[in-house]
Scaffold this motif. Structure first.
Motif, short mmCIF file in Angstrom:
data_model
loop_
_atom_site.label_atom_id
_atom_site.label_comp_id
_atom_site.label_asym_id
_atom_site.label_seq_id
_atom_site.Cartn_x
_atom_site.Cartn_y
_atom_site.Cartn_z
N MET A 1 0.83 -1.30 0.13
CA MET A 1 0.08 -0.04 0.07
C MET A 1 0.92 1.29 -0.06
O MET A 1 1.95 1.39 0.78
N SER A 2 0.44 2.21 -0.87
CA SER A 2 1.28 3.59 -0.78
C SER A 2 1.02 4.28 0.13
O SER A 2 0.02 4.33 0.52
N LEU A 3 2.20 4.96 0.72
CA LEU A 3 2.09 5.93 1.74
C LEU A 3 1.82 7.24 1.39
O LEU A 3 1.59 8.17 1.97
N ARG A 4 1.70 7.55 0.11
CA ARG A 4 1.75 8.71 -0.56
C ARG A 4 0.26 9.48 -0.06
O ARG A 4 0.16 10.66 0.26
N PRO A 5 -0.97 8.69 -0.11
CA PRO A 5 -2.17 9.22 0.33
C PRO A 5 -2.02 9.65 1.74
O PRO A 5 -2.79 10.67 2.16
N TRP A 6 -1.45 8.80 2.71
CA TRP A 6 -1.12 9.08 4.00
C TRP A 6 -0.58 10.29 4.20
O TRP A 6 -0.95 11.18 5.14
N LEU A 7 0.41 10.64 3.58
CA LEU A 7 1.55 11.85 3.88
C LEU A 7 0.66 13.01 3.23
O LEU A 7 0.79 13.97 3.64
N ILE A 8 0.06 13.00 2.31
CA ILE A 8 -0.95 14.00 1.53
C ILE A 8 -1.98 14.45 2.62
O ILE A 8 -1.98 15.72 2.91
N ALA A 9 -2.58 13.41 3.22
CA ALA A 9 -3.59 13.79 4.18
C ALA A 9 -2.92 14.33 5.51
O ALA A 9 -3.49 15.46 5.93
N PHE A 10 -2.01 13.66 5.58
CA PHE A 10 -1.23 14.36 7.17
C PHE A 10 -0.80 15.79 6.89
O PHE A 10 -1.02 16.56 7.72
N ARG A 11 -0.25 15.99 5.93
CA ARG A 11 0.29 17.48 5.50
C ARG A 11 -0.75 18.26 5.25
O ARG A 11 -0.89 19.46 5.78
N ALA A 12 -1.89 18.04 4.65
CA ALA A 12 -3.01 18.90 4.35
C ALA A 12 -3.51 19.08 5.48
O ALA A 12 -4.07 20.44 5.90
N ILE A 13 -3.79 18.36 6.69
CA ILE A 13 -4.53 18.55 7.95
C ILE A 13 -3.62 19.42 8.81
O ILE A 13 -4.23 20.38 9.50
N THR A 14 -2.42 19.26 8.85
CA THR A 14 -1.46 19.99 9.79
C THR A 14 -1.45 21.33 9.13
O THR A 14 -1.41 22.30 9.72
N ALA A 15 -1.51 21.38 7.93
CA ALA A 15 -1.09 22.71 7.16
C ALA A 15 -2.37 23.52 7.25
O ALA A 15 -2.32 24.78 7.73
N ARG A 16 -3.52 22.88 7.36
CA ARG A 16 -4.76 23.64 7.79
C ARG A 16 -4.99 24.19 9.40
O ARG A 16 -5.39 25.33 9.50
N GLU A 17 -4.17 23.24 10.14
CA GLU A 17 -4.15 23.85 11.49
C GLU A 17 -3.13 25.08 11.62
O GLU A 17 -3.50 25.89 12.42
N ALA A 18 -2.28 25.09 10.90
CA ALA A 18 -1.10 26.07 10.87
C ALA A 18 -1.68 27.43 10.21
O ALA A 18 -1.64 28.55 10.70
N LEU A 19 -2.43 27.29 9.28
CA LEU A 19 -3.06 28.45 8.57
C LEU A 19 -4.12 28.99 9.25
O LEU A 19 -4.30 29.98 9.60
N ARG A 20 -5.00 28.19 10.14
CA ARG A 20 -5.88 28.76 11.14
C ARG A 20 -5.23 29.47 12.33
O ARG A 20 -5.74 30.40 12.66
N PHE A 21 -4.13 28.94 12.58
CA PHE A 21 -3.45 29.69 13.59
C PHE A 21 -2.95 31.06 13.36
O PHE A 21 -2.90 31.83 13.87
N VAL A 22 -2.42 31.13 11.85
CA VAL A 22 -1.66 32.26 11.45
C VAL A 22 -2.82 33.31 11.31
O VAL A 22 -2.57 34.61 11.64
N HIS A 23 -3.93 32.99 11.11
CA HIS A 23 -5.22 33.86 10.64
C HIS A 23 -5.72 34.35 12.10
O HIS A 23 -6.70 35.20 12.13
N GLN A 24 -5.24 33.68 13.13
CA GLN A 24 -5.83 34.05 14.69
C GLN A 24 -4.60 34.45 15.59
O GLN A 24 -4.19 33.78 16.48
N ARG A 25 -4.22 35.59 15.14
CA ARG A 25 -3.14 35.91 15.84
C ARG A 25 -3.12 36.34 17.37
O ARG A 25 -2.48 36.13 18.30
N GLU A 26 -4.62 36.56 17.73
CA GLU A 26 -5.01 36.94 19.08
C GLU A 26 -4.70 35.57 19.88
O GLU A 26 -4.61 35.73 21.13
N ARG A 27 -4.69 34.42 19.35
CA ARG A 27 -4.84 32.99 19.89
C ARG A 27 -3.40 32.94 20.28
O ARG A 27 -2.96 32.54 21.53
#
Length: 265
Positions: free
Chosen positions: A1-27
């Motif tokens: 089984m290829s690890l590529r979908p797992w890595l893509i999903a992991f990167r997308a989810i963690t990047a979404r968390e990072a973007l949300r944090f960047v846009h919430q500076r008061e946090r």
């Protein structure tokens, strides 16, 4: 089984968390203000009232400000873990959570990726706090800033899993905000974050026992020992065990056959 979908999903989810944090500076500012208030205001008042003996991992007498640094690091992990889970309740109300959980990957991996993203942000916040504390003269062992990283990650995952478990059983956003207060403050104050356990035992052995079984106490002690290049095996074992329990509860809660996802559908 290829690890590529797992890595893509992991990167997308963690990047979404990072973007949300960047846009919430008061946090980010709030994450620094809370511990700094304790460090610069409350610690100054408690310094004369609380005498601290030589206890592991310390090799000499320490100031009260030095003692509470690990507890304040844990405070950042605790608040950020709960805030990250609060966003899950919001995502579920908006429908984006349903899309995440229908991805063709195991649910445990998707939730774990969410936890990792929140934990990485927590670590950055803690490092920023330690840098500010150092600027005020509270300097820790140099290699302790590196050795503490695994402890912060493990503690962040455990506290994030707790918030994840809570979010899986709470229907509405306003209800979760109330539950947070009933979880955060008892966990923080009934721990070794502000006072050593031997100090608790002087006033109430029962209170000391409650603090000793509090998972947050073990997160704080894991961080405390790591900052001084030591490993607290008992704390590590308790944190890992509670992390597995909270993660299992979260998986059960987000199970479409039994959890809130099914009832909302």
């Amino acid at each position: 089984m290829s690890l590529r979908p797992w890595l893509i999903a992991f990167r997308a989810i963690t990047a979404r968390e990072a973007l949300r944090f960047v846009h919430q500076r008061e946090r980010f500012l709030a994450a620094l203000v809370r511990p700094l208030v304790w460090l610069l205001v409350f610690a100054a008042g408690f310094r004369a009232a609380l005498g601290l003996s030589i206890i592991p991992p310390y090799q000499t007498y320490i100031t009260y400000e030095t003692y509470i640094i690990p507890g304040l690091c844990g405070m950042i992990l605790l608040f950020n873990g709960m805030q990250s889970s609060l966003s899950l309740v919001y995502d579920r109300e908006m429908g984006s959570m349903r899309l995440l959980l229908t991805a063709p990957l195991p649910r445990w991996f998707l939730l774990f990726s969410k936890l990792c993203g929140a934990s990485f942000i927590s670590i950055l916040q803690v490092l920023a706090f330690l840098a500010v504390a150092a600027a005020f003269g509270i300097v820790l062992p140099l290699w302790g800033y590196v050795a503490v990283l695994p402890a912060l990650l493990i503690g962040g995952l455990m506290l994030g899993a707790l918030g994840l478990a809570l979010s899986s059983f709470i229907k509405q956003l306003e209800n979760f905000a109330g539950v947070m207060n009933f979880v955060i403050f008892p966990m923080f104050f009934l721990s070794s974050a502000l006072y050593p356990l031997w100090k608790m035992a002087e006033s109430s052995p029962l209170l000391r026992d409650i603090c000793a079984v509090n998972p947050f106490t073990h997160v704080v002690e894991l961080i405390r020992f790591a900052l001084y290049l030591q490993l607290n095996l008992a704390a590590l074992g308790w944190v890992l065990l509670t992390a597995l329990v909270f993660m299992a509860l979260a998986l059960w809660g987000y199970d479409p056959a039994r959890g809130l996802v099914r009832r909302k559908g």
